[in-house]
Scaffold this active site. Structure first.
Site, mmCIF file in Angstrom:
data_model
loop_
_atom_site.group_PDB
_atom_site.id
_atom_site.type_symbol
_atom_site.label_atom_id
_atom_site.label_comp_id
_atom_site.label_asym_id
_atom_site.label_seq_id
_atom_site.Cartn_x
_atom_site.Cartn_y
_atom_site.Cartn_z
ATOM 1 N N LYS A 35 9.143 17.242 13.993
ATOM 2 C CA LYS A 35 8.836 16.074 13.168
ATOM 3 C C LYS A 35 7.523 15.687 11.898
ATOM 4 C CE LYS A 35 11.527 13.680 15.983
ATOM 5 N NZ LYS A 35 12.877 12.713 15.542
ATOM 6 N N ALA A 72 2.306 13.834 9.014
ATOM 7 C CA ALA A 72 3.240 12.515 8.634
ATOM 8 C C ALA A 72 2.527 10.860 9.195
ATOM 9 C CB ALA A 72 4.775 12.643 9.362
ATOM 10 N N LEU A 76 6.172 6.558 13.987
ATOM 11 C CA LEU A 76 6.950 5.715 13.670
ATOM 12 C C LEU A 76 7.093 4.811 14.696
ATOM 13 C CD1 LEU A 76 6.664 5.030 9.484
ATOM 14 C CD2 LEU A 76 5.195 4.637 11.035
ATOM 15 N N GLY A 119 -2.045 8.105 9.284
ATOM 16 C CA GLY A 119 -2.478 8.629 10.279
ATOM 17 C C GLY A 119 -3.562 10.258 10.199
ATOM 18 N N GLU A 122 -6.432 9.660 7.629
ATOM 19 C CA GLU A 122 -7.320 8.921 8.886
ATOM 20 C C GLU A 122 -8.553 10.595 9.695
ATOM 21 O OE1 GLU A 122 -6.740 5.071 10.659
ATOM 22 O OE2 GLU A 122 -4.651 5.479 10.511
ATOM 23 N N GLU A 142 0.802 3.147 4.724
ATOM 24 C CA GLU A 142 0.359 1.578 6.128
ATOM 25 C C GLU A 142 0.986 0.015 5.498
ATOM 26 O OE1 GLU A 142 -1.634 3.850 5.811
ATOM 27 O OE2 GLU A 142 -2.037 4.643 7.298
ATOM 28 N N ARG A 145 4.241 0.130 4.663
ATOM 29 C CA ARG A 145 5.460 -0.317 5.582
ATOM 30 C C ARG A 145 5.016 -1.658 6.752
ATOM 31 N NH1 ARG A 145 8.219 3.899 5.099
ATOM 32 N NH2 ARG A 145 7.643 6.140 4.963
ATOM 33 N N GLY A 150 -5.075 2.063 11.256
ATOM 34 C CA GLY A 150 -5.404 1.972 13.323
ATOM 35 C C GLY A 150 -6.354 3.187 13.663
HETATM 36 C C1 1HE Z 1 8.728 10.744 11.725
HETATM 37 C C2 1HE Z 1 7.410 9.927 10.503
HETATM 38 C C3 1HE Z 1 6.365 9.169 11.517
HETATM 39 C C4 1HE Z 1 8.680 12.068 9.792
HETATM 40 N N1 1HE Z 1 7.070 8.837 12.740
HETATM 41 N N2 1HE Z 1 8.944 10.222 12.352
HETATM 42 N N3 1HE Z 1 4.075 7.516 8.043
HETATM 43 C C5 1HE Z 1 4.689 7.110 6.714
HETATM 44 O O1 1HE Z 1 5.100 6.734 6.748
HETATM 45 C C6 1HE Z 1 5.716 9.065 6.111
HETATM 46 C C7 1HE Z 1 6.824 9.017 7.275
HETATM 47 N N4 1HE Z 1 7.609 9.817 6.631
HETATM 48 C C8 1HE Z 1 7.762 10.990 5.853
HETATM 49 O O2 1HE Z 1 7.957 9.989 5.142
HETATM 50 C C9 1HE Z 1 8.504 12.028 5.142
HETATM 51 O O3 1HE Z 1 8.851 12.441 7.208
HETATM 52 C C10 1HE Z 1 7.762 13.152 5.004
HETATM 53 C C11 1HE Z 1 7.230 13.602 3.119
HETATM 54 C C12 1HE Z 1 5.927 13.177 5.657
HETATM 55 C C13 1HE Z 1 8.407 14.153 5.415
HETATM 56 O O4 1HE Z 1 9.902 14.621 4.472
HETATM 57 P P1 1HE Z 1 10.780 15.459 4.940
HETATM 58 O O5 1HE Z 1 12.722 15.019 3.958
HETATM 59 O O6 1HE Z 1 10.404 16.669 5.219
HETATM 60 O O7 1HE Z 1 11.652 14.903 6.565
HETATM 61 P P2 1HE Z 1 12.165 14.151 6.821
HETATM 62 O O8 1HE Z 1 13.729 13.933 7.296
HETATM 63 O O9 1HE Z 1 11.661 12.409 6.618
HETATM 64 O O10 1HE Z 1 11.333 13.906 8.769
HETATM 65 C C14 1HE Z 1 12.063 14.936 9.923
HETATM 66 C C15 1HE Z 1 11.943 13.971 11.148
HETATM 67 O O11 1HE Z 1 10.435 13.682 11.411
HETATM 68 C C16 1HE Z 1 12.887 12.515 10.999
HETATM 69 O O12 1HE Z 1 13.365 12.556 12.013
HETATM 70 P P3 1HE Z 1 14.849 13.160 12.356
HETATM 71 O O13 1HE Z 1 15.258 12.911 14.265
HETATM 72 O O14 1HE Z 1 15.562 12.074 11.629
HETATM 73 O O15 1HE Z 1 15.152 14.602 11.797
HETATM 74 C C17 1HE Z 1 12.109 11.695 10.787
HETATM 75 O O16 1HE Z 1 12.256 10.444 11.033
HETATM 76 C C18 1HE Z 1 10.678 12.525 11.716
HETATM 77 N N5 1HE Z 1 9.314 11.506 11.015
HETATM 78 N N6 1HE Z 1 6.480 11.324 10.104
HETATM 79 C C19 1HE Z 1 8.453 9.068 13.350
HETATM 80 N N7 1HE Z 1 5.171 9.537 10.618
HETATM 81 C C20 1HE Z 1 -2.861 4.301 13.570
HETATM 82 S S1 1HE Z 1 -2.475 3.998 12.275
HETATM 83 C C21 1HE Z 1 -1.312 5.034 10.974
HETATM 84 C C22 1HE Z 1 -0.456 4.192 10.742
HETATM 85 C C23 1HE Z 1 0.368 5.376 9.876
HETATM 86 O O17 1HE Z 1 -0.419 6.486 9.904
HETATM 87 S S2 1HE Z 1 1.325 4.718 8.787
HETATM 88 C C24 1HE Z 1 2.106 5.752 8.285
HETATM 89 C C25 1HE Z 1 3.338 6.795 8.877
#
Ligand code: 1HE
Length: 268
Positions: A35, A72, A76, A119, A122, A142, A145, A150
């Protein structure tokens, strides 16, 4: 590295974390590569357990991530079902955990690679020294999205890169690469891919060789002095400087230099 925590480290860490002792250094690995080391509650509160139960012999920590990405960010999946009160409690929980990193007992070196986003950024910014591999990139998705930082990001990240840069990152969702991150101060070191952990351990070992009192002053007093008014800052600095100088180890180290037994300060 072993999946099971080694002797002396907490035995009750979740499967998404691996911990190891190397002398007086502890190494903590985010181990949820499937993940992309997304931060779910289990992992975040596991970090809290790790720092709460750190053995007294540990003098520095290295934090890194397994797989292609440091983290990542927030998982979410955990966001969709929370109501307002639960969301506040969740964010406050992250604050508590990340405060334990920044204002804990020992300095923390993070090793960043791949995505260091949301995060994940962070979390990285709550550590004291950051080593990035060339693959590292930084983003605050963020804004795009429909949410907000946070995990203390709005307090810590502007102190590293400035409010203007953070505003722009959040508004546009752009990412910055490892070279820019080095220039902005998101990392302090930039190394080749695959070299980060070695560098992180090297730095942590060096940090661990400082006196505990000096490390305490650097991570506890320095940031508070820097944020206080000038008069209070100058007073606190005098008190802390006198405290560190009064230690027997400090006196022995100063004597060693004067007797030409200690290394000189030379260019790295
Ligand atoms: C996730 C998450 C996640 C991956 N929550 N499941 N963060 C983001 O907006 C970043 C979201 N993630 C991405 O943009 C990409 O995953 C990456 C660029 C980091 C990596 O890409 P990749 O192609 O290597 O992997 P993938 O196919 O996108 O993800 C692999 C798996 O991880 C997939 O799940 P699967 O069940 O389909 O295999 C994704 O759904 C899962 N995954 N990132 C949940 N973030 C305290 S407030 C803080 C607020 C924030 O942090 S907002 C930023 C959130």
């Amino acid at each position: 590295m072993d999946a099971a925590p080694k002797k002396g480290l907490p035995a009750n860490l979740p499967a998404s974390l691996c911990a190891e002792l190397q002398g007086d250094i502890a190494i903590l690995r985010l181990s949820r590569p499937e993940k992309r080391n997304a931060l779910h509650d289990e992992l975040v509160f596991g970090i809290e357990t790790f720092f709460q139960e750190l053995p007294a012999t540990v003098k520095a920590v290295v934090l890194h991530g397994e797989g292609d990405h440091f983290s990542a960010g927030l998982d979410l999946n955990e966001l969709t079902e929370r109501d307002f009160a639960e969301a506040v409690e969740h964010s406050r929980g992250w604050h508590r955990v990340f405060e334990q990193i920044e204002f804990g007992r020992v300095p923390v070196v993070s090793v960043l690679h791949g995505a260091v986003v949301g995060g994940g950024l962070e979390l990285a910014c709550s550590t004291h020294v950051r080593v990035a591999e060339l693959s590292a990139y930084y983003g605050l998705p963020e804004g795009t999205r429909g949410i907000f930082v946070g995990g203390g990001g709005s307090v810590r990240i502007p102190r590293v890169i400035g409010i203007s840069r953070m505003t722009e990152m959040m508004l546009t969702g752009r990412t910055y690469g490892a070279e820019d991150g080095l220039a902005f101060g998101l990392s302090h070191y930039l190394v080749e891919n695959g070299e980060g952990l070695k560098k992180g351990i090297e730095l942590a070992t060096k940090i661990a060789s400082n006196t505990s009192l000096t490390n305490f002053a650097i991570i506890q007093a320095l940031p508070r002095i820097a944020e206080s008014d000038r008069a209070s800052g100058f007073l606190m600095e005098s008190l802390v400087a006198s405290l560190t100088q009064s230690g027997g180890e400090a006196k022995a180290r100063l004597k060693a230099f004067l007797e030409k037994r200690a290394p000189k300060v030379v260019r790295d």
